[in-house]
Design a protein around this motif. Structure first.
Motif, mmCIF file in Angstrom:
data_model
loop_
_atom_site.group_PDB
_atom_site.id
_atom_site.type_symbol
_atom_site.label_atom_id
_atom_site.label_comp_id
_atom_site.label_asym_id
_atom_site.label_seq_id
_atom_site.Cartn_x
_atom_site.Cartn_y
_atom_site.Cartn_z
ATOM 1 N N TYR B 131 55.634 28.189 -25.162
ATOM 2 C CA TYR B 131 54.533 28.275 -24.198
ATOM 3 C C TYR B 131 53.313 28.797 -24.946
ATOM 4 C CZ TYR B 131 51.658 29.809 -20.299
ATOM 5 O OH TYR B 131 50.609 29.988 -19.427
ATOM 6 N N ASP B 132 52.269 27.992 -24.975
ATOM 7 C CA ASP B 132 51.026 28.370 -25.666
ATOM 8 C C ASP B 132 50.177 29.169 -24.684
ATOM 9 O OD1 ASP B 132 48.388 28.410 -26.677
ATOM 10 O OD2 ASP B 132 48.851 26.699 -27.980
ATOM 11 N N ARG B 133 50.093 30.465 -24.908
ATOM 12 C CA ARG B 133 49.396 31.326 -23.936
ATOM 13 C C ARG B 133 47.908 30.991 -23.872
ATOM 14 N NH1 ARG B 133 52.827 36.773 -23.495
ATOM 15 N NH2 ARG B 133 54.536 36.190 -24.831
ATOM 16 N N ASP B 134 47.335 30.589 -24.987
ATOM 17 C CA ASP B 134 45.910 30.264 -24.986
ATOM 18 C C ASP B 134 45.630 29.016 -24.160
ATOM 19 O OD1 ASP B 134 45.427 32.421 -26.566
ATOM 20 O OD2 ASP B 134 45.562 31.283 -28.442
ATOM 21 N N GLU B 135 46.493 28.033 -24.332
ATOM 22 C CA GLU B 135 46.254 26.767 -23.636
ATOM 23 C C GLU B 135 46.938 26.704 -22.279
ATOM 24 O OE1 GLU B 135 46.955 23.423 -26.187
ATOM 25 O OE2 GLU B 135 45.989 24.394 -27.894
ATOM 26 N N GLY B 136 47.861 27.646 -22.043
ATOM 27 C CA GLY B 136 48.526 27.687 -20.751
ATOM 28 C C GLY B 136 49.482 26.530 -20.523
ATOM 29 N N VAL B 137 50.038 26.013 -21.591
ATOM 30 C CA VAL B 137 50.998 24.902 -21.455
ATOM 31 C C VAL B 137 52.166 25.108 -22.413
ATOM 32 C CG1 VAL B 137 49.302 23.160 -20.754
ATOM 33 C CG2 VAL B 137 49.770 23.533 -23.202
ATOM 34 N N VAL B 138 53.291 24.478 -22.066
ATOM 35 C CA VAL B 138 54.405 24.393 -23.014
ATOM 36 C C VAL B 138 54.118 23.201 -23.911
ATOM 37 C CG1 VAL B 138 56.861 23.911 -23.266
ATOM 38 C CG2 VAL B 138 56.072 25.424 -21.428
ATOM 39 N N ARG B 139 54.117 23.444 -25.213
ATOM 40 C CA ARG B 139 53.824 22.339 -26.121
ATOM 41 C C ARG B 139 54.687 22.425 -27.375
ATOM 42 N NH1 ARG B 139 50.939 23.329 -30.736
ATOM 43 N NH2 ARG B 139 49.872 25.340 -30.911
ATOM 44 N N THR B 140 54.783 21.303 -28.060
ATOM 45 C CA THR B 140 55.495 21.255 -29.335
ATOM 46 C C THR B 140 54.573 21.792 -30.424
ATOM 47 O OG1 THR B 140 56.743 19.328 -28.595
ATOM 48 C CG2 THR B 140 56.644 19.706 -30.972
ATOM 49 N N LEU B 141 55.141 22.573 -31.320
ATOM 50 C CA LEU B 141 54.343 23.147 -32.416
ATOM 51 C C LEU B 141 54.197 22.093 -33.527
ATOM 52 C CD1 LEU B 141 55.863 26.738 -32.499
ATOM 53 C CD2 LEU B 141 53.567 26.085 -31.750
ATOM 54 N N ASP B 142 53.344 21.132 -33.300
ATOM 55 C CA ASP B 142 53.264 20.000 -34.221
ATOM 56 C C ASP B 142 51.893 19.895 -34.898
ATOM 57 O OD1 ASP B 142 51.788 19.317 -32.021
ATOM 58 O OD2 ASP B 142 52.858 17.440 -31.592
ATOM 59 N N ARG B 143 51.145 20.985 -34.887
ATOM 60 C CA ARG B 143 49.815 20.932 -35.499
ATOM 61 C C ARG B 143 49.815 21.661 -36.851
ATOM 62 N NH1 ARG B 143 46.904 23.128 -30.019
ATOM 63 N NH2 ARG B 143 47.722 21.490 -28.646
ATOM 64 N N PRO B 144 49.084 21.168 -37.791
ATOM 65 C CA PRO B 144 49.019 21.850 -39.091
ATOM 66 C C PRO B 144 48.617 23.319 -38.946
ATOM 67 C CG PRO B 144 47.950 19.718 -39.229
ATOM 68 C CD PRO B 144 48.291 19.921 -37.789
ATOM 69 N N SER B 145 47.785 23.620 -37.982
ATOM 70 C CA SER B 145 47.307 24.998 -37.809
ATOM 71 C C SER B 145 48.387 25.903 -37.233
ATOM 72 C CB SER B 145 46.084 25.014 -36.894
ATOM 73 O OG SER B 145 46.422 24.436 -35.640
ATOM 74 N N ASP B 146 49.491 25.318 -36.766
ATOM 75 C CA ASP B 146 50.576 26.158 -36.238
ATOM 76 C C ASP B 146 51.276 26.945 -37.354
ATOM 77 O OD1 ASP B 146 50.222 25.524 -33.537
ATOM 78 O OD2 ASP B 146 51.406 23.688 -33.720
#
Lengths: 562, 451
Positions: B131-146
C-alpha cells in the motif's frame, strides 16, 4: 596410528607408553573404579565426566555404606597425561551411591581429551572424550553410534563392543531402555541383579551398577562421550506421568516414589546433565552442521489409551511431550541455524498402520513387540497414540519450511527408515516429506523372530513386506536383527548404517552391515546407499534379493486375496 | 550481426526513459531478432569484446559472473531425472543446502536483495505489492525509484565493466530499469503472467553474451514460477510444473554448453539461485481478511490489504491517533482466522517501515485471497515461511570457484551481492552489506580456501 588402530591394538597404553588401562579393557573387579568411566553431553567448552568409587568392600551399590570420599580427576590432551588440560576434585559418598560427576569447563572446542580418576593411589581406567565444535563453526563431518534397548538378560552387549572398536565415533546416542526393570528370568544368558523387579532406590542403583560392569559397555563409555535419554524401562514398562503398565499400586508403592527412585539412580549413574527436579530434555549443538535435541517422552505424557480405536489418540488434551517440551521442541526446530536438526526420540514418530493381511499369529507377535497394551494391533505407546502432538511438530516443520530434520529413534527393537509425509493424503502421489526417521534396533531385546519363535529372516520378511505395502513412507524395516547403528553426518547427507549381530547371546559375536540409507541435503527423502560408510555392500534386510522379492510377492498375494 | 539504433524499438515501459536508450538488434540462431537496450553514453560492449573477436567467441577476460535466478524453484526439485543439468551443475560447484529466501518471499524483494546486498528496510522493496501511503493505492513496486540504494548492476558498470540484465518478468525489468549497461526488454510477454517464456529469455541471454560479453549478467527465468502458480495438480502430481522444470533445466544446460564451447567457461562464475520456492493449496484453504476486518466497526473502510499470495500486508489508513488500537485489533482478527500462521510487525522482519503496519503469514497449504475470495484463484503461492527454502549454488570454471563442496552455511538471497562484489573487488555499499560474502564457495585470490 589412527584412532581405530589404537583401539584395535588393545589399549591406549600403546600410545601413551604409561601403565594405563585402555578403554577397551574392563575395570578390574576389585579396584575402586570397577564400574568404569564415562563422559557425556559435550559442549564446546565442557564435558561431563563420570565414574563410581567403591571405597570399601562393603560399599556396594545401593547399600548406603561406605565413607565420604574425595575423588580426583584429570584431563589431558594426550593418552600419556603429559599435557594436562584440567584437573580437580569431587566429593562423593553414600548419599549419591558414591557416583562421581564432574562438569569440566574451560576446554578447547572440537578436541579429543583423555581423562581418568584417582583415589588413594588407585587410578581409574582411562577414558577418551571429545568437546563439541564451536557454535556456528563449519564442521566437515560427525559420526555417532546410535543404540537402544539393551536388556542384560536377553544377551551380551557385543553391539557396544563393536562400536567401541570402531574408534571413529564422536558421540554415542543412547535412545533409552539402557536397562530393564524386570526381575531375574530363567533360562536366560545372564540374570539380573537384584533378582527382583526394581522398584526401590536400592534396586535401581544395584541394577545400574550391574549393567556398568559389562566390559563392552565399559569399553564404549570409555571410548566416546554419550548423549542419553530414558525411555520406559529405566523406570517401568510403558511409563507415563502418573504410572506405568508395569507398576501396581499399592503393592509396589506409589508411582511417585518409584519414579523418583528411578530418576535419582539415573542421575547418579549416567553421564548426563540431569539432576532430579530438572529437565532431561536438552539440546546439544555441533557447529553449523548439526544440533541434537534429546527428548523426554515419559515424564509428562498422558496415559496410553487402551486400544487404537479409542478416539483419545486424537485428543488434543492428551500429550506425549507435555506442553512446555513441545513448545521447546517446535520453537527450537523452527529457529535452528544448524543444518541438520537431529532429534533423539525414544519412541517412533512415523505413523504406522498395521495391515489387515497379517495372520493371527503374526498379529500376536507384533502385539508382543510393540507392547503389552491389551488387544493393540499397533503401537499407541508411540507418537501414534498422541496424534495431536505429532501433528503440531510436523505442522511446525512444514509451516516454517524447516529442512534437515531427522528423528533418531529406539524402543521398538527393530530397524526402520521412514519418511514423514508432509500430507498423508497426497504423499503417495507427491512423495513430499517434511522429515525422516531412522530407527536403530535393539542391542539385545527380543523382537519378532524371537516372539514368533522362528528362524530370523523367514516369516518376518513377509510381515515386513506387508507393512511396507500398507505404509509407503516406510523404506526399510528389519524386525529380527539385534545390533547397533552408525550415523554419519556431513553437509552433503545424513546416513545411517544398520549392523546386525550374528548371535546376541555371544559376547564375541560378529556383526554385519544390513542396510545403509541416506538423507541427501535439501530433501526430506530417503535413498538407499549402494555401499555402507565402511565401503561394504550391505546384505539388505539381512536377506537375499530372492528372499525379499518372494516375501513381497506373498504379501501382495495376501492383499489381493482380501 | 547486430544493428545499433538510437530510436526506440518498442514503446517505452513504465519508468524507463526511452530517450536515454540505444538499441542493439541481434539476430539469433533461432532466426528471431533480440533487441537489447543500453544506456546512452555507456559502453554497450565489453572492452574485451571490442578487441576484434567475432560474435560467440570469448575475448580476453578473466572473470564473468552469471547470476541465474530460476524463479520459484524448490531445492527438492533438483533431481537427476527431471533437472539433470542443474543437478550436475550443483554437484560440481559449491552447494548451500540450507539456503533460504528472506521475507517477504516474493520475487521483487528477493531479486532486489540479491542485487543490493541489503534487507528491505534499506532497499525499500519489502514485497511485490504494497500500500503506497503517498498515493493511497495498493500498487506493485515496479518503478526504478522504488529501489533506494545502488545495485550491483550500476556499481559494476561504474567500474568501466559491462553489466547486463535479462529479466523475464515485466515488473522485474521495470524496477531494475536502466541500471544495467545492457538490458533485454522481455518479449514476447505472455498475457496474464506478464513474463516472457524461458525459450525467449535464454535466446536473449545467449545473444547478449555473444554480442556484448558482459562482465556480470543478472538473469531471471520465469517459467517454473509462472507454470507452478497455475498447476492445479501442484499438491499431488505437479504435472505442469514438472514439464516446466525439465524445459528450464534444458535451457540452463544449453547456456552452460555455450559458455564451454565459446571458451568462456574457464573465466565464468555461474551462481544459480531462486527468489523463493512454491507451495500449493486447495481451493478451500483460502484466507480472505477483508471481510472480517470490514466487519469490525473500528476498522471498516480503514484497512488497505496488499495481498502477496502467502502473505498479506495490512496498513491502517485511518487517523493516526487510532493507529495503535487499530493495529492491535487487526492483529487479533488475523490471528483468529483459520489458516493464519503468524502476524509480525514489519520491523521484526526487517521490512521497509512504511510498507505496512502488519505482515500476516499463512500456514503451508493455504493462500490469501484479498480483497475478495476470488482475487487469488491460483493454487501455487509463496510469500509465507514455508516457501523460504531455495536452491543456491555457485558453479563455473573460474579458478576461484570451489568444486564439489557442500556447505552448512545459512546462505540467503541477500548474500549474492556481497559475494559477487567480492569477486569484482567492489567496496561494500555505504553502511555495509546486510548479507555475507559466501567465502565457502570461493578460493581466495591467492588460491587458498577460506572457511
Amino acid at each position: 596410528m589412527n584412532r581405530r588402530q589404537v583401539l584395535r591394538t588393545g589399549s591406549l597404553a600403546a600410545v601413551g607408553g604409561a601403565a594405563l588401562t585402555g578403554p577397551a579393557v574392563a575395570a578390574g573387579a576389585e579396584q575402586p573404579f570397577r564400574h568404569g568411566v564415562a563422559s557425556g553431553d559435550p559442549l564446546p567448552d565442557s564435558v561431563l565426566l563420570w565414574t563410581r568409587l567403591t571405597p570399601s568392600a562393603d560399599a556396594t551399590p545401593g547399600s548406603g555404606r561406605g565413607v565420604e570420599s574425595v575423588v580426583r580427576w584429570e584431563m589431558a590432551r594426550d593418552a600419556g597425561f603429559r599435557r594436562i588440560a584440567a584437573r580437580g576434585r569431587v566429593p562423593t559418598g553414600p548419599g549419591r551411591d558414591h557416583t562421581v560427576k564432574a562438569d569440566v569447563t574451560g576446554l578447547e572446542p572440537d578436541t579429543w581429551y583423555y581423562f581418568r580418576f584417582s583415589w588413594r593411589g588407585a587410578t581409574s581406567p582411562v577414558g577418551r572424550t571429545r568437546t563439541a565444535p564451536t557454535a556456528g563453526s563449519a564442521v566437515r563431518s560427525l559420526r555417532f553410534g546410535v543404540v537402544s534397548c539393551s536388556n542384560w538378560q536377553a544377551g551380551h552387549f557385543a553391539a557396544y563392543r563393536h562400536l567401541a572398536e570402531r574408534g571413529d565415533l564422536d558421540l554415542v546416542i543412547h535412545l533409552g531402555d539402557y536397562l530393564y526393570e524386570y526381575g531375574a528370568g530363567s533360562g536366560v544368558p545372564r540374570r539380573h541383579d537384584p533378582p527382583v523387579e526394581m522398584t526401590t532406590l536400592e534396586h535401581y542403583r544395584r541394577r545400574h551398577a550391574q549393567y556398568k560392569t559389562d566390559p563392552s559397555l565399559q569399553a564404549l563409555h570409555a571410548a566416546a562421550p554419550f548423549a542419553v535419554t530414558w525411555d520406559d524401562h529405566e523406570s517401568a514398562n510403558d511409563a507415563w506421568a502418573g504410572g506405568a503398565e508395569n507398576h501396581t499400586e499399592p503393592d509396589e508403592g506409589t508411582w511417585a516414589d518409584r519414579r523418583a527412585a528411578s530418576q535419582q539412580a539415573y542421575a547418579e549413574w549416567m553421564p548426563v546433565r540431569y539432576e532430579p527436579g530438572g529437565t532431561l530434555y536438552r539440546r546439544l549443538t555441533f557447529g553449523s552442521l548439526a544440533e541434537l535435541s534429546m527428548l523426554d517422552l515419559r515424564s509428562y505424557r498422558s496415559e496410553q489409551v487402551a486400544h487404537p480405536f479409542d478416539g483419545g489418540i486424537h485428543d488434543g488434551e492428551r500429550t506425549i511431550t507435555g506442553r512446555e517440551q513441545l513448545d521447546w521442541l517446535t520453537s527450537g526446530l523452527t529457529t535452528a541455524t544448524a543444518q541438520w536438526k537431529l532429534v533423539g526420540n525414544s519412541v517412533m514418530i512415523s505413523p504406522v498402520q498395521f495391515p489387515s493381511t497379517l495372520t493371527t499369529r503374526e498379529f500376536g507377535a507384533i502385539t508382543e513387540l510393540v507392547g503389552p497394551v491389551e488387544g493393540v494391533p499397533y503401537n499407541v505407546d508411540q507418537w501414534d497414540g498422541y496424534t495431536s502432538d505429532r501433528a503440531a511438530v510436523l505442522r511446525a516443520l512444514r509451516d516454517h519450511g524447516v529442512s534437515g530434520t531427522v528423528f533418531l529413534t529406539g524402543d521398538i527393537h527393530s530397524g526402520w527408515a521412514a519418511e514423514l509425509p508432509a500430507d498423508p493424503l497426497t504423499y503417495p502421489l507427491s512423495g513430499d516429506a517434511v522429515a525422516t526417521e531412522l530407527v536403530c534396533t535393539s542391542v539385545t531385546s527380543d523382537n519378532l523372530d524371537d516372539y514368533l519363535n522362528v528362524r530370523p529372516r523367514t516369516l518376518s520378511l513377509v510381515v515386513e513386506a506387508a507393512i511396507k505395502l500398507a505404509n509407503p513412507h516406510v523404506k526399510y524395516l528389519d524386525f529380527d536383527s539385534h545390533g547397533f547403528s552408525v550415523l554419519d553426518v556431513t553437509p552433503e547427507q545424513v546416513r545411517m548404517d544398520w549392523f546386525r549381530l550374528a548371535d546376541r547371546a555371544d559376547p564375541a559375536s560378529a556383526a554385519e552391515v544390513t542396510a545403509s540409507y541416506r538423507v541427501p541435503a535439501g530433501t526430506g527423502g530417503l535413498e538407499r546407499a549402494p555401499r555402507s560408510m565402511d565401503g561394504i555392500v550391505p546384505r539388505y534386510e539381512a536377506a537375499t534379493e530372492h528372499a525379499r522379492a518372494d516375501a513381497r510377492s506373498r504379501a501382495l498375494a495376501r492383499q489381493e486375496e482380501r | 550481426m547486430n544493428d545499433e539504433n538510437t530510436a526506440p524499438a518498442a514503446a517505452p515501459r513504465h519508468g524507463v526513459d526511452a530517450s536515454r536508450r540505444r538499441f542493439l538488434r541481434v539476430a539469433t540462431t533461432t532466426g528471431a531478432a533480440i533487441v537489447l537496450s543500453t544506456a546512452a553514453g555507456a559502453p554497450a560492449v565489453s572492452a574485451a569484446r571490442s578487441g576484434g573477436h567475432g560474435p560467440g567467441v570469448a575475448g580476453e577476460k578473466d572473470l564473468r559472473v552469471y547470476v541465474l535466478v530460476v524463479d520459484g524453484l524448490r531445492p527438492d526439485e533438483i533431481d537427476p531425472g527431471v533437472t539433470p543439468n542443474l543437478y550436475a551443475l550443483r554437484a560440481e560447484g559449491t552447494h548451500f543446502p540450507q539456503a533460504r529466501a528472506l521475507p517477504v518471499t516474493e520475487t521483487l524483494p528477493n531479486h532486489v536483495m540479491m542485487m543490493t546486498g541489503v534487507r528491505p528496510d534499506r532497499s525499500g522493496v519489502p514485497a511485490n505489492d504494497v500500500y503506497d501511503r503517498d498515493e493511497g493505492v495498493v500498487r506493485t513496486l515496479d518503478r526504478p525509484s522504488d529501489i533506494r540504494v545502488p545495485t550491483l548492476l550500476e556499481r559494476v558498470a561504474g567500474t568501466g565493466r559491462v553489466s547486463g540484465s535479462v529479466l523475464s518478468k515485466e515488473y522485474l525489468y521495470t524496477i531494475f530499469g536502466d541500471r544495467a549497461s545492457v538490458r533485454w526488454e522481455p518479449e514476447p510477454l505472455i498475457p496474464v503472467t506478464d513474463h516472457a517464456p524461458d525459450l525467449a529469455t535464454k535466446c536473449a541471454l545467449s545473444a547478449m553474451v555473444d554480442e556484448t560479453d558482459p562482465d556480470l549478467v543478472f538473469v531471471n527465468l520465469g517459467d517454473v514460477d509462472r507454470v507452478g502458480h497455475a498447476d492445479l495438480t501442484g499438491t499431488s502430481l505437479g504435472l505442469l510444473r514438472t514439464g516446466a522444470l525439465a524445459a528450464t533445466d534444458a535451457h540452463v544446460g544449453r547456456f552452460v554448453d555455450e559458455l564451454r564451447s565459446s571458451g568462456r567457461w574457464s573465466s565464468s562464475v555461474v551462481m544459480v539461485i531462486a527468489d523463493h520456492s512454491m507451495d500449493w493449496s486447495h481451493g478451500h484453504k483460502m484466507i480472505s481478511l477483508q471481510a472480517p476486518l470490514e466487519a469490525d466497526e473500528a476498522l471498516a473502510g480503514k484497512v488497505a490489504i496488499a495481498q502477496n499470495g502467502g502473505a498479506d500486508l495490512l496498513t491502517f489508513t485511518g487517523p493516526e491517533s487510532e493507529r495503535g488500537a487499530a493495529v492491535a485489533r487487526m492483529r487479533e482478527i488475523a490471528l483468529a482466522t483459520s489458516g493464519v500462521l503468524s502476524v509480525h510487525s514489519p520491523a521484526k522482519l526487517r521490512l521497509a517501515p512504511d510498507g505496512a503496519d502488519l505482515v500476516v503469514y499463512c500456514e503451508a497449504g493455504w493462500r490469501f485471497s484479498d480483497p475478495t475470495p476470488i482475487s487469488n484463484p491460483i493454487p501455487g503461492n509463496h510469500g509465507h515461511p514455508a516457501t523460504e527454502p531455495i536452491p543456491f549454488f555457485v558453479a563455473g570454471g573460474h579458478p576461484r570457484v570451489r568444486k564439489g563442496v557442500t556447505s552448512s552455511a545459512p546462505a540467503t538471497t541477500v548474500d549474492v551481492a556481497p559475494t559477487v562484489g567480492e569477486l569484482f573487488a567492489l567496496p561494500p555499499v555505504a553502511g555495509g552489506y546486510d548479507g555475507a560474502t559466501r567465502h565457502e564457495a570461493l578460493f581466495s585470490r591467492s588460491g587458498s580456501a577460506i572457511s
